[in-house]
Each structure stands twice: as structure tokens, then as C-alpha cells.
Write an enzyme that holds these catalytic residues in place. Sequence first.
Site, PDB file in Angstrom:
ATOM      1  CG  ASP A 303      16.960 -15.905   6.840  1.00  0.00           C
ATOM      2  OD1 ASP A 303      18.072 -16.281   6.434  1.00  0.00           O
ATOM      3  OD2 ASP A 303      16.500 -14.786   6.580  1.00  0.00           O
ATOM      4  CE  LYS A 352      18.087 -12.927   3.436  1.00  0.00           C
ATOM      5  NZ  LYS A 352      18.860 -13.768   4.391  1.00  0.00           N
ATOM      6  CE  LYS A 394      24.323  -8.734   5.825  1.00  0.00           C
ATOM      7  NZ  LYS A 394      23.121  -9.545   6.118  1.00  0.00           N
ATOM      8  CE  LYS A 472      18.493 -12.267   8.698  1.00  0.00           C
ATOM      9  NZ  LYS A 472      19.422 -13.323   8.237  1.00  0.00           N
TER      10      LYS A 472
END
Length: 532
Positions: A303, A352, A394, A472
Site C-alpha cells: 500500500d 485499507k 481526497k 503504509k
Amino acid sequence: MPAIYVKSDKVCYTDSSIETQYDYHSTRVSRGANGTVEVEPITHHLMFKTERKVPRVGVMLVGWCGNNGTTVTAGILANRLGLSWRTRRGTQSANYFGSITQSSTINMGMTRDMQETFVPMKDVVPMLSPNDMVIGGWDCNNMSLGDAMRRAGVLDVQLQDALYEHMQALHPLPAIFDIDFVAANQKERANNVLVARDRWDAVERVRSDIRNFKSANQLDKVIVLWTANTERFSEHLDGIHDTADNLLAAVKRNEREIAPSALYAMAAILEKCSFINGSPQNTLCAGLIEMARAAQVFVSGDDFKSGQTKMKSALVEFFVGAGIKPECIASYNHLGNNDGYNLSAPKQFRSKEITKSNVVDDMVASNSILFPPGTPKPDHCIVIKYLPYVGDSKRAMDEYTFSIFLGGQQTVVLHNTCEDSLLAAPLIIDLLVMTELMERVTISASNGTQTPPEDSFEHMETVLSILSYLLKAPAVPAGTPVVNALNRQKSAIENVLRAMVGLPAENNMLLECRVPFMREEHVNGECADPTA
């Protein structure tokens, strides 16, 4: 002579490689029964060998027609063509801002007059230029790259218009698609699906795609990167995901609980291509890692760490390092791209949520004063909502609450507008550039006087954790600490690059400025050991 030349008897530049004798200083720690900590300094004598010739590299993106895939491709084309275009804020020229390999610098030290000297990271050792990457890939949607770029709506319209004809000539290969692993709302988009008898046939067809792409473009190597939709977590099952042989057999008997991303990873590994997982799902099971180790290729994930999570890992590292205790972290996001559309389904959101929530764990564990054993971790809540209007822009809103001196509280509220793909695209480039570089780096134990035998050199561990700064939920080798603290991750990259050219790790002690006799030696060039 290279752009950065290290003058040392421990560094040898040949036509083919940079060979460096390097002393790696570390410590070994043990805890006594009475709570004492015993620290033993240790030194490893190593030789780094870095191939200087940069090969011709192809990149195959899974999810090529998505926002990230089109933005990476358009960005590389814009830089390759040297484009400039008008915006409402003035003329903009193509750049690689946001890429550490292309747009950050490393401190090489100080001149005699105490001026610090910074050089581009890409000049320390020979690195692949993004402009030279050959790009291809797969997508479950058959839109051309030009139309997909317009659909994404990420780039300024003038830049889209300048690139449209170049992008319109690019078309994705049919992709493996399994609606069981993505949100049901993605089915309407899937009109370019690879037709295969079963999972093994799909792997074989992807392998053929990789071979054809490599041959057609006369490439030396290919790297495969997943930038497609977030899948749900797979249930890693004994007898299926646990070993390379079991996984291969499970694919051949068409087991259902093997995700498309795992099939792409397997195809890449079998073709001796490194594989990078840029989405949150748990693609890199034990079987794939064992398979990659046997093939001597790298895998990394998971990620892309681009916006909100990167800020979180920097802020929490700072506050914990300052002795301030994080108590509560509330993170809210809304976005309107297809990633957000897919994440509106609970199973995909859970993938996520896991990668975003674990990002503070190592920093909390590092401070037993703030968090004694048995103390609860900070409350940490993550919300993602799909709002189509905002598109790829976003919005991330975070509230951090900290305990400070004598029962006080500090609250930090952060609003972050993350232009999702414009932040992710440079990370994709860095992941590709750094992976390719590490394929040219081997390391051996050294006695400091003789070049070790050729067969003693080996690559870094298969799970390429040096890329953690960009991810991530960084995958690491079994038994290895997970490091999410952003500064530690960046320092690791910089110091490994420094080691490749025989320079000591950056320690920021600046003793040559702070100790009078060392300052005098530095200014006068009288250091007793110029190779130290």
C-alpha cells in the site's frame, strides 16, 4: 568519472562496478533478569558491489488504466518530452516533485569553510531514469490510456491535450478479474477480462504477456507492480498459502481463495521479475515469499504511503520522540475516485483500515515511559467515505490528542487535501527505481584486505524492506521489526546509498563544528586518517 566520486582506498570504481569495503557498526542487546540492559558494540566488515550499467527496464502495471497508472505514464511522457503548459497560476513545466530518487538530496558533508554540500540522491550511484522506463500493463477496462487519463481527471486539461495522442496509442492487456475479491460495483467496469480455463492458465497467460512485452521492447528486465483496486484480505490457509509447493499446487487445482494479485505475483516471480504490491491486501503470503527467494527476485508491499498516513507516521514519530503521549487519533477521509468507490464495500475498506491503523504501532512500542507494558495503545479510528464530486482530490482530516506535562492535554487538528494520484505516482516511480537498483547490488562479508570470492556475494533479503518509506504497511522478513517511523525509514535509504560508495552513515553529530581541535583539523585538512 561519476557525478559523485568518493576518494578513498576502500572504494574502487571499475568500468562495470563500484566495489566498497564498508564497516557496518551496530549493537547487540540483552536484558538481564533484574531489568539491566547490556549493549555490546559490534562491527561487520562488508563489501558492497554495485553494477554501474543501468539496463533497459520495462514496467508492467496491473491496473494501468486507473488513476495511478495513467498519471505515472503521463508524468513520465511529460518529462521525457520536456513539456510546459499554461495553468491559471502561470506556466508549469514537467517535473518529478514528490519522488525522493529524482527530487531529493543527500548531505555529503562539509567543505573546508564549513559549508554543507547536498547532492541529488539519483547521483550517488547509477540509477534508472524514469524517462527511460518502457511502460505497459493490464487492466480489466479496455479504455485507451488517453481516454482513461481524461476519465481520471487528475491532470490539467492543457497537459491532457498535449499528451492525448501519445497516450491514445497505448492500450492495456486483458486482466485477471475475480469479482469475489473486489467490490461488486467494479463489475460494470470489467470489459477487458482475461479469458482463462482456470487460475493456472491465467498465470501462464500473464507469464506469456511478460515474455512478449520483454521481447517486443528488447528489455533486459521487467518489474511488475500492482496499482489496481484494493482486494479483500485473503484467508491464508495451511496447505495452500504456506509454502511455495503448496501454493503452486493450489493454483493448478484452481483453489478459490487465491487472489488475482497473488496470481500476478506468481507469474512475475516465475518469469524472474520482481513484484511490488501497491494496494493494502495481504498478497505476499509465505508461499510467494518462498517462491521469490528461490527465484532470487524481490517482493515488496503493501500500500502506497502518500498522503494522510505519511503525515501520521511523521507526526507521531515526532511527538513520541519528544516525550509526548498520543492518546487518541481520529482519521477521516472522503474521496471520489474509483479507489473510493471500491473502498465503499466493507471487505475492501477493512483491507485499507488495517494498513492505515497499524502505522503507529512501532512508535508506541518504542517508548516504555509513555506506554509501560500492559498499557493500552492509543485509540485509533479510521473512516473512509465515497463522495464522487471531489474526484481524485481526497480530503483527509485528523484529530490528535496528546497527554502532556502534569495532566495537561494538547490537541492537533490537521486538514490535508491529498491529490491522490499526483502523490502516489512519484512513489511508484521511486519503488521501481529503488527495486531496480537493489537488483544490481550484492554484498559479501569481507576481511578488509582481499576481494571476497564471487560466489560469496548475495542480494538483500527477498522481502525488500528498504522500501518501507514508500509503503503504509511495509512487508518485512519474518522475525524482523516493522519500522513505520518516517525519518528512520528515509535515513535507512540514504545510509544504504552512502554505504554503497563507502561513506559513513549520517549521524548529524557535527563534532567537527563543535569540538575546537576537530574544527581546526577539518579547516586545515589535517585529519590523521583521511580514509576514516
